[in-house]
Design a protein around this motif. Structure first.
Motif, PDB file in Angstrom:
ATOM      1  N   ALA A 211       0.861  -1.187   0.000  1.00 43.68           N
ATOM      2  CA  ALA A 211       0.000   0.000   0.000  1.00 43.68           C
ATOM      3  C   ALA A 211       0.889   1.227   0.000  1.00 43.68           C
ATOM      4  N   VAL A 212       0.320   2.366  -0.390  1.00 43.16           N
ATOM      5  CA  VAL A 212       1.062   3.624  -0.470  1.00 43.16           C
ATOM      6  C   VAL A 212       0.382   4.652   0.421  1.00 43.16           C
ATOM      7  N   THR A 213       1.170   5.471   1.116  1.00 45.12           N
ATOM      8  CA  THR A 213       0.605   6.528   1.957  1.00 45.12           C
ATOM      9  C   THR A 213      -0.031   7.607   1.081  1.00 45.12           C
ATOM     10  N   PRO A 214      -0.973   8.384   1.638  1.00 50.27           N
ATOM     11  CA  PRO A 214      -1.673   9.409   0.843  1.00 50.27           C
ATOM     12  C   PRO A 214      -0.761  10.450   0.218  1.00 50.27           C
ATOM     13  N   ASP A 215       0.413  10.701   0.813  1.00 50.43           N
ATOM     14  CA  ASP A 215       1.330  11.667   0.217  1.00 50.43           C
ATOM     15  C   ASP A 215       2.224  11.054  -0.850  1.00 50.43           C
ATOM     16  N   GLY A 216       2.108   9.752  -1.058  1.00 48.67           N
ATOM     17  CA  GLY A 216       2.874   9.071  -2.098  1.00 48.67           C
ATOM     18  C   GLY A 216       4.347   8.879  -1.788  1.00 48.67           C
ATOM     19  N   LYS A 217       4.758   9.184  -0.574  1.00 47.47           N
ATOM     20  CA  LYS A 217       6.180   9.121  -0.239  1.00 47.47           C
ATOM     21  C   LYS A 217       6.620   7.781   0.345  1.00 47.47           C
ATOM     22  N   LYS A 218       5.686   7.048   0.915  1.00 47.61           N
ATOM     23  CA  LYS A 218       6.047   5.792   1.556  1.00 47.61           C
ATOM     24  C   LYS A 218       5.215   4.637   1.015  1.00 47.61           C
ATOM     25  N   ALA A 219       5.838   3.476   0.974  1.00 46.63           N
ATOM     26  CA  ALA A 219       5.137   2.240   0.649  1.00 46.63           C
ATOM     27  C   ALA A 219       5.215   1.335   1.870  1.00 46.63           C
ATOM     28  N   ILE A 220       4.156   0.594   2.116  1.00 47.80           N
ATOM     29  CA  ILE A 220       4.129  -0.370   3.209  1.00 47.80           C
ATOM     30  C   ILE A 220       3.897  -1.733   2.600  1.00 47.80           C
ATOM     31  N   SER A 221       4.702  -2.707   3.011  1.00 49.71           N
ATOM     32  CA  SER A 221       4.599  -4.052   2.465  1.00 49.71           C
ATOM     33  C   SER A 221       4.361  -5.057   3.583  1.00 49.71           C
ATOM     34  N   ALA A 222       3.744  -6.175   3.241  1.00 51.14           N
ATOM     35  CA  ALA A 222       3.469  -7.245   4.194  1.00 51.14           C
ATOM     36  C   ALA A 222       3.917  -8.566   3.600  1.00 51.14           C
ATOM     37  N   SER A 223       4.400  -9.447   4.469  1.00 54.60           N
ATOM     38  CA  SER A 223       5.083 -10.636   3.958  1.00 54.60           C
ATOM     39  C   SER A 223       4.762 -11.899   4.737  1.00 54.60           C
ATOM     40  N   GLU A 224       5.128 -13.024   4.117  1.00 54.32           N
ATOM     41  CA  GLU A 224       5.043 -14.314   4.788  1.00 54.32           C
ATOM     42  C   GLU A 224       6.068 -14.432   5.914  1.00 54.32           C
ATOM     43  N   ASP A 225       7.024 -13.505   5.967  1.00 51.01           N
ATOM     44  CA  ASP A 225       7.994 -13.525   7.074  1.00 51.01           C
ATOM     45  C   ASP A 225       7.402 -12.938   8.360  1.00 51.01           C
TER      46      ASP A 225
END
Length: 614
Positions: A211-225
């Motif tokens: 997913a991306v933050t509303p300001d477009g500066k950060k991405a958040i990822s989720a994993s099987e780890d």
């Protein structure tokens, strides 16, 4: 676990605090049932009035969020539907399937508008650019395809991942695409030039969501780890790693303020995190299987979750950011008691301590130490000045709540003291023990007055009538006994439960006796005659705790099924529920009739507020 049909409730439980400093954060509003298979993906229309769900039953369903009504069942896919999204105008939904196709649906009519074909394997991810012109799909064939929603033509294909593409997100300006893959990486693409800008590496296993933050500066990822990572897209680095899930993290959603992210997992929980600090704010539980997807509705402060348990759940998130915390025990909380002035709560635990805390700010006032073994029971005198506790050390201790000091110890039991009750005048205490007996004590002198015998097994619960004339005891022998506390005479024995009877209370109006059992039921009896009036059912495990409001109209029950239920005794139905993270072992209601305290097997102490639903 079974949830109450929230659309029929007239009250809600708002979690105010939970021990450990984290807010519980939300209440289950309703459950949407209708899919015949696991729900794999969801999307919400921009207006926040409809939710679209995709499932492995090969269907897409459209629901009215306000009523919970199913509006359409969209059929046509030949295999599991893995992904779903909605166009920015809210008129169309797109679904991706294991049949390798993407279908475009008209949300007004429920008709299929077009089918995109071109992928050679499962379509696992789909999104739409902010301007609504392009649809973007990710597939197990390792490619990303960009399609025109105007001409329905394939525009271009992006290649570079060495594993299936599992998730996609477009920055708010529509210029960049972030893709997540089974190859444990994320890639950032320039959609204008069709070039890969950077590969983000750091996860130790498949990346399941992005997913991306509303300001477009950060991405958040989720994993099987089992982690989430917060990436600075410009600097190409992971700034934070969020740890707390115990299994694969499946999906994420960033809240509109850009300060919090929500995640779901195979561990059946939903967690809300602070994106600046990485702190876990609270956890929601209630699904019975892997939670595959979530969507947040800012207009209503609702969260929608979907699961392989074949349901969607609608949660109302609390808006409060300032929370207080009740002190947490190191082991299960066995009993809680509020002082009559509603200002303090005393909790008893397997960690051998009692804690006295403020109900106003959560401040720990005292930790009462003196028992040599687990503390099983606690009661408070009517003047709020003393607490009485009983434990596995066979002792009863009397404490001064003004200074936290032990006043005296009552000795006489030869086995665990399992339950306690204090007479309204504060002069006597009744204790129930695993040695099958009850004892009546003079609280001032510590003298044992007499012993009540008659049960065939351990005594689990003790309660007193408001006039102080009768004592009620419950037992593993499945019976309830009513005693004359002045003479020690046995008045009645009540039969009806099919399992151990644990908690018992008498309503303040002195009319009803209420009991809870390992048979999962709550029974209401006429105190004068012993006649069973009615039975309340709904818990899925042993009923451990009971409390009643001062007006005798509402009952609160705590169960090992992790739920706390509020019942309307006149209507004989549940009107609200709360789900904890572990079994709930005890509960009490403050004098205001709205503040509820519940103790959990994990050691948490929940503080809840009962309020009427608007």
């Amino acid at each position: 676990m079974q949830q109450l049909p929230q659309q029929n409730t007239t009250a809600i439980l708002r979690p105010l605090t939970t021990s450990g400093g984290k807010p519980s954060g939300g209440e289950l509003r309703r459950t949407l049932s209708g899919h015949q298979g696991g729900v794999t993906a969801i999307a919400v229309t921009p207006a926040g009035d409809r939710v679209i769900s995709a499932a492995d039953d090969r269907t897409v369903k459209v629901w009215n969020l306000e009523t919970g009504e199913e509006l359409f069942a969209l059929t046509g896919h030949e295999d599991w539907v893995r992904a779903v999204t909605v166009t920015p105008d809210g008129f169309q939904a797109l679904s991706g399937s294991d049949d390798g196709t993407i279908k475009v649906w008209d949300l007004e009519t429920g008709e299929e508008r077009h089918t995109f074909r071109g992928h050679r394997d499962w379509v696992r991810a789909i999104t739409v650019t902010p301007n609504g012109q392009w649809a973007i799909s990710g597939s197990s064939d390792t490619t990303i395809k960009v399609w025109s929603l105007r001409t329905y033509a394939e525009i271009f294909t992006l290649t570079g991942h060495s594993g299936p593409v599992r998730a996609l997100a477009v920055t708010p300006d529509g210029k960049k695409l972030i893709s997540a893959s089974f190859d444990s990486s994320l890639k950032v693409w320039n959609l204008d030039t069709q070039q890969e800008l950077v590969t983000l590496l750091g996860h130790a296993n498949t990346v399941r969501a992005v997913a991306v933050t509303p300001d477009g500066k950060k991405a958040i990822s989720a994993s099987e780890d089992q982690t989430l990572k917060v990436w600075d897209i410009k600097s190409k680095t992971a700034q934070l790693t969020l740890k707390g899930h115990t299994k694969t993290v499946r999906s994420i959603a960033v809240m509109p303020d850009g300060k919090r992210v929500i995640s779901t997992s195979d561990d059946r929980t939903i967690k809300v995190w602070n994106l600046k600090t990485g702190e876990k704010l609270f956890t929601l539980t209630g699904h019975e299987d892997t939670i595959r997807a979530i969507a947040y509705i800012p207009q209503k402060h609702w969260l929608i979750s979907s699961s392989l348990d074949k349901t969607l759940k609608v949660w109302t998130l609390t808006r409060e950011t300032q929370v207080i915390a009740l002190p947490r025990h190191q082991k299960r909380v066995m009993d809680v008691a509020c002082t009559p002035d509603g200002k303090r709560v005393v909790s008893a635990s397997f960690d051998k301590t009692l804690k006295v805390a403020s109900l106003q700010d959560g401040r720990e006032i005292y930790t009462l130490v003196g028992h040599h073994k687990e503390v099983q029971a606690v009661a408070v005198t009517s003047d709020g000045k003393k607490a009485i506790s009983g434990g596995r050390d066979c002792l009863i201790k009397v404490w001064n709540l003004d200074n936290g000091r032990e006043i005296k110890t009552l000795r006489g039991h030869k086995s665990w003291v399992r339950s306690l009750a204090v007479t309204p005048d504060g002069k006597r205490v009744v204790s129930g023990s695993l040695e099958h007996i009850l004892k009546v004590w003079n609280l001032d002198t510590g003298e044992e007055l007499f012993t009540l015998t008659g049960h065939n097994s351990s005594v689990q619960g003790v309660a007193l009538s408001p006039d102080g004339k009768k004592a009620v005891s419950t037992s593993v022998d499945s019976t309830i006994k009513i005693w004359n506390i002045e003479t020690g005479e046995l008045i009645l024995t009540l039969y009806g439960h099919s399992g151990t009877v644990r908690p018992a209370i008498v309503t303040p109006d002195n009319q009803w006796l209420i009991s809870g059992s390992s048979d999962r039921t709550i029974k209401i009896w006429d105190l004068a005659t012993g006649e069973e009036r009615f039975t309340l059912t709904g818990h899925q495990n042993r009923v451990r705790g009971l409390a009643v409001t001062r007006d005798s109209k509402r009952l609160v029950s705590a169960s090992e099924d992790s739920t706390l239920k509020v019942w309307d005794l006149e209507r004989r139905e549940a009107i609200a529920s709360f789900t904890g993270a572990d079994g709930l072992w005890c509960c009490d209601i403050a004098p205001d009739g709205e503040t509820i305290v519940a103790g959990e097997k994990s050691g948490r102490v929940h503080l809840l507020k009962l309020s009427t639903r608007n």
